[in-house]
Design an enzyme around this catalytic site. Structure first.
Site, mmCIF file in Angstrom:
data_model
loop_
_atom_site.group_PDB
_atom_site.id
_atom_site.type_symbol
_atom_site.label_atom_id
_atom_site.label_comp_id
_atom_site.label_asym_id
_atom_site.label_seq_id
_atom_site.Cartn_x
_atom_site.Cartn_y
_atom_site.Cartn_z
ATOM 1 N N LYS A 109 -3.957 12.255 -8.882
ATOM 2 C CA LYS A 109 -3.174 12.730 -7.674
ATOM 3 C C LYS A 109 -2.420 11.407 -7.377
ATOM 4 O O LYS A 109 -1.017 11.570 -6.814
ATOM 5 C CB LYS A 109 -3.492 13.560 -6.565
ATOM 6 N N ASN A 110 -3.092 10.417 -6.294
ATOM 7 C CA ASN A 110 -2.629 9.358 -5.840
ATOM 8 C C ASN A 110 -1.879 8.273 -6.537
ATOM 9 O O ASN A 110 -0.773 7.762 -6.199
ATOM 10 C CB ASN A 110 -3.740 8.444 -5.344
ATOM 11 N N ARG B 10 2.719 13.694 3.131
ATOM 12 C CA ARG B 10 2.706 12.246 3.329
ATOM 13 C C ARG B 10 3.116 11.421 2.259
ATOM 14 O O ARG B 10 3.796 10.107 2.516
ATOM 15 C CB ARG B 10 1.019 11.902 3.782
ATOM 16 N N ASP C 69 -3.140 15.224 5.359
ATOM 17 C CA ASP C 69 -4.381 15.614 5.954
ATOM 18 C C ASP C 69 -4.583 15.190 7.435
ATOM 19 O O ASP C 69 -4.197 14.077 7.871
ATOM 20 C CB ASP C 69 -5.607 15.004 5.367
ATOM 21 N N ASP D 154 -12.360 8.614 0.039
ATOM 22 C CA ASP D 154 -12.151 9.874 -0.577
ATOM 23 C C ASP D 154 -13.110 10.656 -0.961
ATOM 24 O O ASP D 154 -13.335 12.001 -1.375
ATOM 25 C CB ASP D 154 -10.842 10.298 -1.517
ATOM 26 N N MET E 79 -12.655 4.305 7.717
ATOM 27 C CA MET E 79 -11.297 4.209 7.672
ATOM 28 C C MET E 79 -10.585 5.082 8.538
ATOM 29 O O MET E 79 -9.334 5.092 8.854
ATOM 30 C CB MET E 79 -10.764 3.933 6.233
#
EC number: 2.5.1.7
Length: 438
Positions: A22-23, A97, A121, A322, A344
């Site tokens: 996805k990223n 985002r 998120d 993640d 983070m």
């Protein structure tokens, strides 16, 4: 609203193929705007966040051709630029985002970019300062309208982007990608120090270089970019999603199942396999697959001096934030204890109250740290009614439900669908008792 109903406590068995990352997909799709020639992208995951970005590209009048599932060609040769100033874009962009990475290509190609304050998120503050400070270093002017929650960057009249040296305040992945995409058309040399160096950034650099960009230092935290005047078309294949691969490792351990994860791109997984091994999970590299045998129990290691194991996140090549939610839920049924330190994002551990309701023994020390006391499967988790707060917590709760005794119902599964393709159908194929209910 749809929900998932899960009857847990059932061992699974079989093979599962990870989706495209996805990223990486969000970065690569934005990069197609940097040329007016066709760019073909393969292994695009069929998930809500990525599909939303494809819809935004369509609203920009990008020509989109689908050849097969996950295989598209994009051509941005006749863009509807005024869409960026519309109420529709304000609504569409704010819901995703990743759409912030449209700004770098637009600034590079047209000298301006606009962006509504993005959503995503609810995991705590996620600053965009790195993006805009980088654009300013290249010569753009930044403005923000608090009343409309709208960002803008523009080049002064008659000016062009100019290469510059910059030391990023944080190794932001999306910030690095955005600045990198703007810098490919900047005059002269740009150096980005403390750049993110995740495999997905490396993939973006390699794709841009095939398109005609001149980027050196790929894979390091110092990227050097010599500006060019034009980029051409290319083909690109997206990597397997490392977050999904880690999720399936955790699923196998929690449900005491024998699972093979196919075609994982092992060389791009970094410390992920070894981190799960620290929880006592056995896994084997078989070609480019990961084989996880069924284990009745797994024991958490201690540090050499005997102190409690701490697993924390860090920028690549450290452990990805993640997957900390997965590590946490897997630890609830391990033998031993572990401290999870989420550095983070300050809200990402708040889902542990739901695991505690299921019977997990977890002490939330503060917004960033949780101690998990594993129960070694002696006391299984109990089925509960749950709500998914974000993508990664959502999949962690789903894994917990699949291991739990009894029936669980998970609401707000749109969050899970944002990051995981056909999740219920794929799990049923390896034996999960799960169904989607409207």
């Amino acid at each position: 609203m749809p929900k998932l109903e899960i009857r847990g406590g059932k061992p699974l068995k079989g093979e599962i193929i990870p989706q495209g990352a996805k990223n990486e997909a969000l970065q690569i799709l934005c990069a197609t705007l940097l040329t007016d020639e066709p760019v073909r992208i393969k292994n695009i995951p069929d998930i809500k966040d990525v599909n939303r970005l494809i819809e935004i590209l369509g609203s920009l009048d990008v020509s989109i051709t689908q050849h097969a599932k996950g295989d598209y060609t994009f051509q941005a040769n006749n863009l509807h630029i005024d869409y960026l100033k519309t109420k529709d874009f304000k609504k569409d962009g704010a819901s995703l985002r990743g759409s912030v990475m449209l700004m770098g290509p637009f600034l590079a190609r047209f000298g301006f970019a606009y962006m509504p304050k993005p959503g995503g998120d609810k995991i705590g503050r996620r600053r965009l300062d790195t993006h805009f400070e980088g654009f300013e270093k290249l010569g753009a002017e930044f403005r923000y309208s608090p009343e409309e929650s709208f960002y803008g960057v523009e080049l002064p009249e008659g000016k062009k982007l100019k290469g510059s040296y910059m030391l990023l305040e944080e190794a932001s992945v999306t910030g690095t990608a955005n600045i990198l995409m703007a810098a490919v058309f900047a005059e002269g040399k740009t150096q980005i120090y403390n750049a993110a160096c995740e495999p997905y950034i490396q993939q973006l650099c390699k794709m841009l270089n095939r398109m005609g960009a001149k980027i050196e230092g790929v894979g390091s935290n110092l990227l050097t970019i010599e500006g060019v005047e034009k980029l051409g078309g290319t083909e690109h294949t997206i990597l397997p999603d490392m977050i999904e691969i880690g999720s399936w490792i955790g699923l196998a351990a929690m449900t005491r199942s024998e699972i093979t994860i196919k075609n994982v791109g092992w060389e791009h997984l970094g410390v992920i396999p070894d981190t799960f091994k620290k929880l006592g999970i056995k896994l084997e590299k078989v070609g480019d697959d990961i084989y996880i045998p069924a284990q009745e129990s797994y024991e958490i290691q201690s540090f050499i001096d005997g102190s409690i194991l701490t697993i924390s996140d860090a920028p690549w090549p450290g452990f990805t934030p993640d997957l900390l939610s997965i590590i946490l839920v897997v630890a609830t049924q391990a033998k031993g204890s572990v401290l999870i330190h989420q550095k983070m994002f300050e809200s990402r551990l708040f889902f542990v109250d739901k695991l505690i309701d299921m019977g997990a023994q977890i002490i939330l020390c503060d917004p960033h740290r949780a101690t998990v006391i594993g129960q070694n499967h002696a006391t299984p988790l109990r089925g509960q009614t749950l709500t998914s707060p974000d993508i990664r917590a959502g999949i962690a709760l789903l894994i917990a439900a699949l291991s739990a005794k009894g029936t669980s119902t998970i609401f707000n599964i749109e969050q899970i669908d944002r990051g995981y393709e056909d999740i219920d159908e794929r799990l049923r194929k390896i034996g999960a008792d799960i169904r989607r209910v409207d």
